[in-house]
Design a protein around this motif. Structure first.
Motif, PDB file in Angstrom:
ATOM      1  N   SER A 265      12.123  71.867  28.004  1.00 39.25           N
ATOM      2  CA  SER A 265      11.109  72.367  28.936  1.00 39.25           C
ATOM      3  C   SER A 265       9.871  72.765  28.163  1.00 39.25           C
ATOM      4  O   SER A 265       9.961  73.430  27.131  1.00 39.25           O
ATOM      5  N   ASN A 266       8.724  72.360  28.680  1.00 38.90           N
ATOM      6  CA  ASN A 266       7.436  72.789  28.129  1.00 38.90           C
ATOM      7  C   ASN A 266       6.965  74.000  28.941  1.00 38.90           C
ATOM      8  O   ASN A 266       6.809  73.917  30.159  1.00 38.90           O
ATOM      9  N   ILE A 267       6.788  75.126  28.263  1.00 39.41           N
ATOM     10  CA  ILE A 267       6.394  76.357  28.965  1.00 39.41           C
ATOM     11  C   ILE A 267       4.880  76.347  29.156  1.00 39.41           C
ATOM     12  O   ILE A 267       4.123  76.950  28.394  1.00 39.41           O
ATOM     13  N   ASP A 268       4.442  75.636  30.177  1.00 39.02           N
ATOM     14  CA  ASP A 268       3.008  75.565  30.472  1.00 39.02           C
ATOM     15  C   ASP A 268       2.577  76.831  31.187  1.00 39.02           C
ATOM     16  O   ASP A 268       3.411  77.673  31.562  1.00 39.02           O
ATOM     17  N   PRO A 269       1.267  77.025  31.411  1.00 37.28           N
ATOM     18  CA  PRO A 269       0.790  78.271  32.027  1.00 37.28           C
ATOM     19  C   PRO A 269       1.354  78.549  33.413  1.00 37.28           C
ATOM     20  O   PRO A 269       1.316  79.703  33.870  1.00 37.28           O
ATOM     21  N   SER A 274       6.228  81.747  31.386  1.00 35.04           N
ATOM     22  CA  SER A 274       5.033  81.692  30.537  1.00 35.04           C
ATOM     23  C   SER A 274       4.439  83.078  30.313  1.00 35.04           C
ATOM     24  O   SER A 274       4.338  83.884  31.247  1.00 35.04           O
ATOM     25  N   PRO A 275       4.046  83.382  29.084  1.00 33.87           N
ATOM     26  CA  PRO A 275       3.350  84.655  28.835  1.00 33.87           C
ATOM     27  C   PRO A 275       2.013  84.653  29.573  1.00 33.87           C
ATOM     28  O   PRO A 275       1.456  83.588  29.879  1.00 33.87           O
ATOM     29  N   PRO A 276       1.483  85.815  29.862  1.00 28.99           N
ATOM     30  CA  PRO A 276       0.179  85.868  30.541  1.00 28.99           C
ATOM     31  C   PRO A 276      -0.924  85.323  29.645  1.00 28.99           C
ATOM     32  O   PRO A 276      -0.798  85.297  28.423  1.00 28.99           O
ATOM     33  N   THR A 277      -1.984  84.869  30.248  1.00 30.69           N
ATOM     34  CA  THR A 277      -3.130  84.351  29.495  1.00 30.69           C
ATOM     35  C   THR A 277      -3.669  85.431  28.564  1.00 30.69           C
ATOM     36  O   THR A 277      -3.879  86.582  28.975  1.00 30.69           O
ATOM     37  N   TYR A 278      -3.877  85.054  27.323  1.00 27.54           N
ATOM     38  CA  TYR A 278      -4.407  86.016  26.360  1.00 27.54           C
ATOM     39  C   TYR A 278      -5.876  86.283  26.644  1.00 27.54           C
ATOM     40  O   TYR A 278      -6.678  85.353  26.792  1.00 27.54           O
ATOM     41  N   ARG A 279      -6.223  87.545  26.725  1.00 29.68           N
ATOM     42  CA  ARG A 279      -7.610  87.965  26.945  1.00 29.68           C
ATOM     43  C   ARG A 279      -8.097  88.721  25.716  1.00 29.68           C
ATOM     44  O   ARG A 279      -7.621  89.815  25.420  1.00 29.68           O
ATOM     45  N   ARG A 321       1.661  74.511  23.567  1.00 31.83           N
ATOM     46  CA  ARG A 321       2.377  75.460  24.421  1.00 31.83           C
ATOM     47  C   ARG A 321       3.834  75.546  23.973  1.00 31.83           C
ATOM     48  O   ARG A 321       4.365  74.608  23.374  1.00 31.83           O
ATOM     49  N   PRO A 322       4.492  76.659  24.253  1.00 27.78           N
ATOM     50  CA  PRO A 322       5.884  76.818  23.810  1.00 27.78           C
ATOM     51  C   PRO A 322       6.808  75.751  24.381  1.00 27.78           C
ATOM     52  O   PRO A 322       6.582  75.234  25.481  1.00 27.78           O
ATOM     53  N   TRP A 323       7.846  75.452  23.616  1.00 28.56           N
ATOM     54  CA  TRP A 323       8.900  74.535  24.043  1.00 28.56           C
ATOM     55  C   TRP A 323      10.234  75.263  24.018  1.00 28.56           C
ATOM     56  O   TRP A 323      10.479  76.094  23.138  1.00 28.56           O
ATOM     57  N   MET A 334      16.829  77.232  22.324  1.00 29.47           N
ATOM     58  CA  MET A 334      15.904  77.026  21.218  1.00 29.47           C
ATOM     59  C   MET A 334      14.484  77.187  21.746  1.00 29.47           C
ATOM     60  O   MET A 334      14.152  76.655  22.804  1.00 29.47           O
ATOM     61  N   ILE A 335      13.665  77.905  21.010  1.00 28.55           N
ATOM     62  CA  ILE A 335      12.300  78.191  21.483  1.00 28.55           C
ATOM     63  C   ILE A 335      11.296  77.934  20.365  1.00 28.55           C
ATOM     64  O   ILE A 335      11.494  78.391  19.244  1.00 28.55           O
ATOM     65  N   ASN A 336      10.243  77.233  20.695  1.00 30.52           N
ATOM     66  CA  ASN A 336       9.189  76.918  19.738  1.00 30.52           C
ATOM     67  C   ASN A 336       7.862  77.486  20.216  1.00 30.52           C
ATOM     68  O   ASN A 336       7.485  77.297  21.369  1.00 30.52           O
ATOM     69  N   VAL A 337       7.173  78.211  19.332  1.00 33.92           N
ATOM     70  CA  VAL A 337       5.853  78.769  19.649  1.00 33.92           C
ATOM     71  C   VAL A 337       4.867  78.311  18.592  1.00 33.92           C
ATOM     72  O   VAL A 337       5.077  78.551  17.402  1.00 33.92           O
TER      73      VAL A 337
END
Length: 583
Positions: A265-269, A274-279, A321-323, A334-337
């Motif tokens: 899975s691709n963790i798209d926005p 998905s983490p919140p958009t970085y501000r 984006r994370p996988w 398994m998680i990729n950032v």
């Protein structure tokens, strides 16, 4: 290894106690004991180490022959000495084959500069394993048509190659040079490695590796974390990985997941996890009237618009984006950032079509990795995702890319950069090296503090493995001369961090000393214990840090690369997977 002596405050109303503690300090660091004192102190006969009781008694005699140590102190010392001996006995004998492990040595050799000479790579291995093949001199066997024929074989015939990946269901062949594999049945078959217990039972109907159950693996910014307990029989639940700005960890994770038939899975926005958009925090500029200026308001609006635009580029999600790879048969994740290197190089990288902030490694760790772990733990109902047991770190290639950008931009050379210049192949520069080392240390320390042991102790935390840089083909972005230099710098830094941790290793004597201090503080109503609580954290890097030799083992396989930087799935990713399973 002798620890540093701790200075103690002499109490006017208890000179005997103060001297006793000072004598005990000298027992921890024998160098500060005078030759006269050594003659007076009788030893216990165990390696010439003075017994705690005799040291305390000798301290009471020195300069105060008529004074005697209070009976409670003798009782405490005796009990603590017994506790220390029992604690040391519980550790059991070393399982290292051949020479004694450095952890069990009572003394360490020093180099001319006074630094301990320690081979940290000589880790004890389980008794049923004769050696670690990936730490041995050997050669790489390559077969682009059959995955299981790719392995590292030591020259020493007594050290067999790893067969960790060979036992998995890899009954597929490459379809082309791109290294694409066909899908295969879910779940691994029984391992061909007889050292790994595997089999069927009513409770575990799926044959496979026991240590692959219920774990978490994380790859962070070129750093990889793998959940794996210290016991022999362990399970693997979650795997998270972050490439260091390059795509090495992303490709490794995808290939590993395909080898095992997991769900990618691709963790798209728009993904629920998905983490919140970085501000990025923007400064507020006030005018003479005390109100925010128009320029300040417009700068904030422009920044927010840019961050929204970075999120709304679907074609770039695949790269940065994370996988996540979900191995449901094992309850493993398994998680990729993705990260952009140690430094904040947003000015150089923001023009890339796949860029999204933040650009600095630590900022991505805090603003992407940590929120992602919490979201995935809830989304997949796997709380163990928050506590990975194995961590692989790596950084370098995007750092090199940043150095190249700085060098060419400073000379007014625009993209595309010329390939016939040696500008990017020169020295990295001491200033940039020093800054990178500081940032690397901060990153490793942050990871070690974040992922601790079950009792909250950093020393008992998960293994931190550093993936070494491999030799790329000639290019300006990741010049091989600088890649080698940065790899050497990383190894040197890691070694120094491990040596420094030796000073905080909790030996039985050190444990007895600290317990004695706390006990006598209670007896004499002293506040010394409060003064020692500010000691530095015992990270346990001498035990936690490992160095993955992937970069060295893949050397000479540049003709099996996808491009100038990324190795093919065979032998590259397959070797990496084999090494990961072994660790």
């Amino acid at each position: 290894m002798a620890a540093s002596a701790v200075p103690y405050t002499r109490l006017p109303d208890s000179p005997t106690r103060s001297e006793a503690l000072q004598a005990l300090s000298t027992s921890i660091n024998p160098r500060i004991v005078s030759s006269t004192d050594q003659e007076k102190i009788d030893t216990s006969g165990r390696g010439g180490r003075p017994s705690l009781v005799r040291l305390v008694s000798a301290a009471g005699r020195k300069g105060h022959a008529t004074r005697k140590v209070p009976l409670p102190v003798f009782i405490c010392v005796g009990l603590l000495l017994c506790y220390g001996i029992v604690s040391r006995a519980k550790q059991g004998p070393s399982t290292t084959h051949g020479s004694m492990s450095w952890r069990t040595q009572t003394t360490l050799q020093l180099d001319p500069r006074g630094n301990p000479i320690v081979d940290f790579e000589s880790f004890p291995v389980p008794e049923e394993w004769s050696c670690n093949p990936f730490k041995q001199f050997g050669r790489m066997f390559v077969d682009v048509d059959e995955a299981t024929n790719n392995y590292w074989k030591p020259y020493d015939e007594a050290c067999p190659p790893s067969t960790m990946m060979k036992g998995l269901p890899l009954n597929m062949t490459t379809r082309g040079k791109d290294g694409t594999f066909g899908r295969h049945r879910k779940g691994p078959l029984r391992s061909h490695d007889t050292t790994i217990p595997a089999g069927r039972s009513s409770k575990n109907p799926i044959p496979g590796y026991e240590f692959l159950y219920n774990r978490t693996i994380l790859l962070q910014g070129g750093f990889l974390f793998l959940s794996q307990p210290r016991e022999k029989s362990v399970s693997l639940t979650t795997l998270l990985s972050n490439p260091t700005g390059d795509s090495m960890e992303r490709l490794h994770l995808i290939d590993f997941c395909n080898f095992l038939g997991g769900n990618l899975s691709n963790i798209d926005p728009h993904h629920p996890a998905s983490p919140p958009t970085y501000r990025k925090p923007m400064p507020t500029i006030l005018g003479a009237d005390g109100k925010e200026t128009t320029a300040s308001i417009e700068a904030k609006q422009a920044r927010r618009a840019a961050e929204d635009m970075w999120d709304d580029r679907p074609n770039s999600w695949f790269y940065t984006r994370p996988w996540v790879c979900d191995l449901k048969e094992y309850n493993t994740t398994m998680i990729n950032v993705f990260t952009w290197g140690m430094q904040d190089m947003e000015d150089a990288f923001q023009t890339e079509e796949f860029f999204h902030g933040p650009a600095m490694w630590l900022q991505r760790f805090h603003n992407i990795t940590i929120p992602l772990l919490h979201n995935l733990a809830e989304y997949l109902n796997r709380p163990q995702i928050l506590k990975p047991d194995f961590i692989e770190l790596a950084s370098g290639f995007w750092d090199l890319r940043g150095f190249t950008e700085q060098d060419f931009i400073s000379r007014g050379i625009p993209r595309p950069y010329p390939m016939d210049t040696d500008l990017a192949f020169g020295s990295v520069g001491e200033d940039r090296e020093k800054l990178w080392v500081l940032q690397m240390k901060e990153a490793v320390h942050t990871v070690a503090r974040t992922f601790v042991g079950p009792n909250g102790n950093a020393r008992d935390g998960p293994v931190i493995s550093w993936r070494t840089l491999h030799h790329p083909k000639r290019n300006n972005y990741t010049p091989y001369s600088r890649a080698f230099a940065m790899d050497q710098l990383a190894r040197k830094t890691l070694h120094e961090m491990r040596v420094k941790s030796l000073n905080t290793y909790p030996s039985a004597i050190e444990t007895a000393k600290r317990s004695l201090i706390e006990t006598t503080d209670r007896i004499f109503h002293n506040s010394h214990t409060e003064q020692t609580k500010g000691d530095s954290i015992d990270y346990g890097f001498d035990e936690r840090i490992r160095v993955s030799e992937f970069g060295n083992l893949i050397l000479g396989q540049e003709h099996h690369f996808k491009d100038f930087l990324h190795p093919d799935i065979l032998p590259g990713s397959y070797l990496w997977c084999d090494m990961l399973l072994y660790e």
